[in-house]
Design an enzyme around this catalytic site. Structure first.
Site, PDB file in Angstrom:
ATOM      1  CD  GLU A  35      36.549  48.372  35.242  1.00  0.00           C
ATOM      2  OE1 GLU A  35      37.604  48.252  34.668  1.00  0.00           O
ATOM      3  OE2 GLU A  35      36.643  49.571  35.699  1.00  0.00           O
ATOM      4  CE1 TYR A 118      41.816  47.905  36.290  1.00  0.00           C
ATOM      5  CE2 TYR A 118      40.462  46.653  34.951  1.00  0.00           C
ATOM      6  CZ  TYR A 118      40.696  47.919  35.490  1.00  0.00           C
ATOM      7  OH  TYR A 118      40.213  48.888  35.229  1.00  0.00           O
ATOM      8  CG  ASP A 136      44.079  50.234  33.891  1.00  0.00           C
ATOM      9  OD1 ASP A 136      44.773  51.292  34.663  1.00  0.00           O
ATOM     10  OD2 ASP A 136      43.246  50.963  33.272  1.00  0.00           O
TER      11      ASP A 136
END
Ligand code: SF4
Length: 382
Positions: A35, A118, A136
């Site tokens: 990520e 996030y 996102d």
């Protein structure tokens, strides 16, 4: 409606999900690294970086104990180097405070360096099954179209609206007793068993593959078409409403490729600010003339014997653009110069902002030089 959206999405995901290395074994560490890498970088490009990173730092302990320069070197090419520095710091905190195991809630994850709303939501939902949307850019766009959100998609307001919408989608799904982890969804008939992380990943994939940016989403292939207000109202091409693009500050710089027969000069950047802690070719504000560049080289402590202009280049950062001119400056032998002036040093362990000379192979092996300088290094290497 929300439950219908969740089911349609999960069925689509079951058939169409992208096969990605970090999805094969979605351990918290793997999800975290992927990520962070995926911020600002395309999935295809990330795969090779991810493999390289995992080869060198296979677990949190190894990352926590790693040398910061080496972390930057392995990260080289991905840009936004503060991300890997924060990861190393977070890894050290996880080892010290959590015995090497990542905290399991988004709230605790968010307290670690470099992990924001996030990323914490992505890790907590995918690796630990927490019901929390990871909003996102993909999810924002899909939300804006599904809900016909006509305001600009920026800032807290849009993020909160998207999070609230997808929270409803997640919470609409029944959990099956006895299926672990406890928040897994299950619906028979279509035999889909999924966790909240799958809803997030399905939305990410939908945004990347079907509800794509620009004015032509692939609505004909979309599992959510029946629930999409933008589609129903013929507004898919003008939703989402994008905020106006910020203008970038333009900065003129002059890059100096200073070398003797074998070695090249590098400099360590300050530990704070743009490209913090990286190594660079010496460079100066503004566009220097040849004479000014030679004078600058003398001020660094070198004795130039020849100067050659290099092709111009530019590099775009998020809010800044460097317009660069460069010179290759040949100097006498560094070792001789060191004897005379004591100013050119081989790199030692301690950090300093002074210039130092390394061979090209040392540079490639040990020192992370930002790709902002690629044009000049390529010129130098030819
Ligand atoms: Fe996006 Fe079209 Fe699907 Fe609506 S129908 S979510 S605009 S791809």
């Amino acid at each position: 409606m929300y439950e219908e959206i969740a089911k349609a999405l999960l069925l689509w995901y079951k058939e169409n999900r992208r096969s990605l290395p970090w999805r094969d074994d979605p351990s918290p560490y793997h999800v975290w690294v992927s990520e962070i890498m995926l911020q600002q970088t395309r999935v295809e490009a990330v795969k090779e970086y991810y493999r390289r990173f995992m080869d060198r730092f296979p677990d949190i302990e190894t990352l926590a104990a790693a040398d910061e320069d080496e972390c930057r070197k392995v990260w080289e090419g991905l840009g936004y180097y503060s991300r890997v520095r924060n990861m190393k710091r977070a890894a050290a905190s996880i080892v010290e405070e959590y015995g090497g195991k990542m905290p399991v809630t988004s709230a605790a994850l968010k307290r670690l360096p470099g992990i924001g709303p996030y990323t914490s939501a992505a890790i907590a939902s995918i690796a630990f099954g927490e019901r929390i949307p990871a909003v996102d850019g993909n999810l924002l766009r899909v939300f804006a179209r599904l809900a016909l959100y006509e305001k600009e998609i920026r800032g807290r307001e849009a993020l909160s609206a998207a999070a609230a919408y997808f929270q409803e989608v997640m919470d609409s799904m029944p959990s099956e007793e006895g299926v672990l982890p406890k928040d897994r969804y299950f619906f028979a008939g279509n035999t889909v068993c999924a966790c909240p992380g799958d809803i997030n990943q399905a939305l990410m994939d939908l945004g990347a593959m079907v509800c794509i940016p620009g004015s032509r989403p692939l609505c004909g292939q979309c599992p959510l078409r029946d629930h999409c207000l933008a589609f129903r109202n013929g507004r898919c091409s003008d939703i989402p409403v994008m905020p106006p693009k910020k203008t970038r500050r333009i900065e003129k710089r002059t890059v100096l490729i200073i070398r003797d027969g074998e070695r090249i000069v590098l400099r360590h950047r300050p530990e704070k600010g743009l490209l913090a802690g990286m190594y660079e070719f010496p460079n100066e504000d503004g566009w220097l003339t040849e004479e000014e560049a030679l004078e600058k080289a003398r001020q660094y402590g070198f004795s130039p014997v020849r100067i050659l202009p290099l092709p111009e280049a530019k590099h775009v950062f998020t809010h800044l653009e460097w317009r660069m001119r460069g010179y290759e400056i040949r100097v006498g032998d560094f070792d001789e110069m060191k004897k005379e002036t004591g100013r050119v040093t081989d790199r030692t362990k301690e950090k300093s902002d002074s210039c130092f000379a390394v061979t090209i192979s040392q540079m490639l092996k040990q020192y992370a030089v930002p790709n902002a300088f690629d044009a000049f290094f390529s010129s130098e290497a030819e």
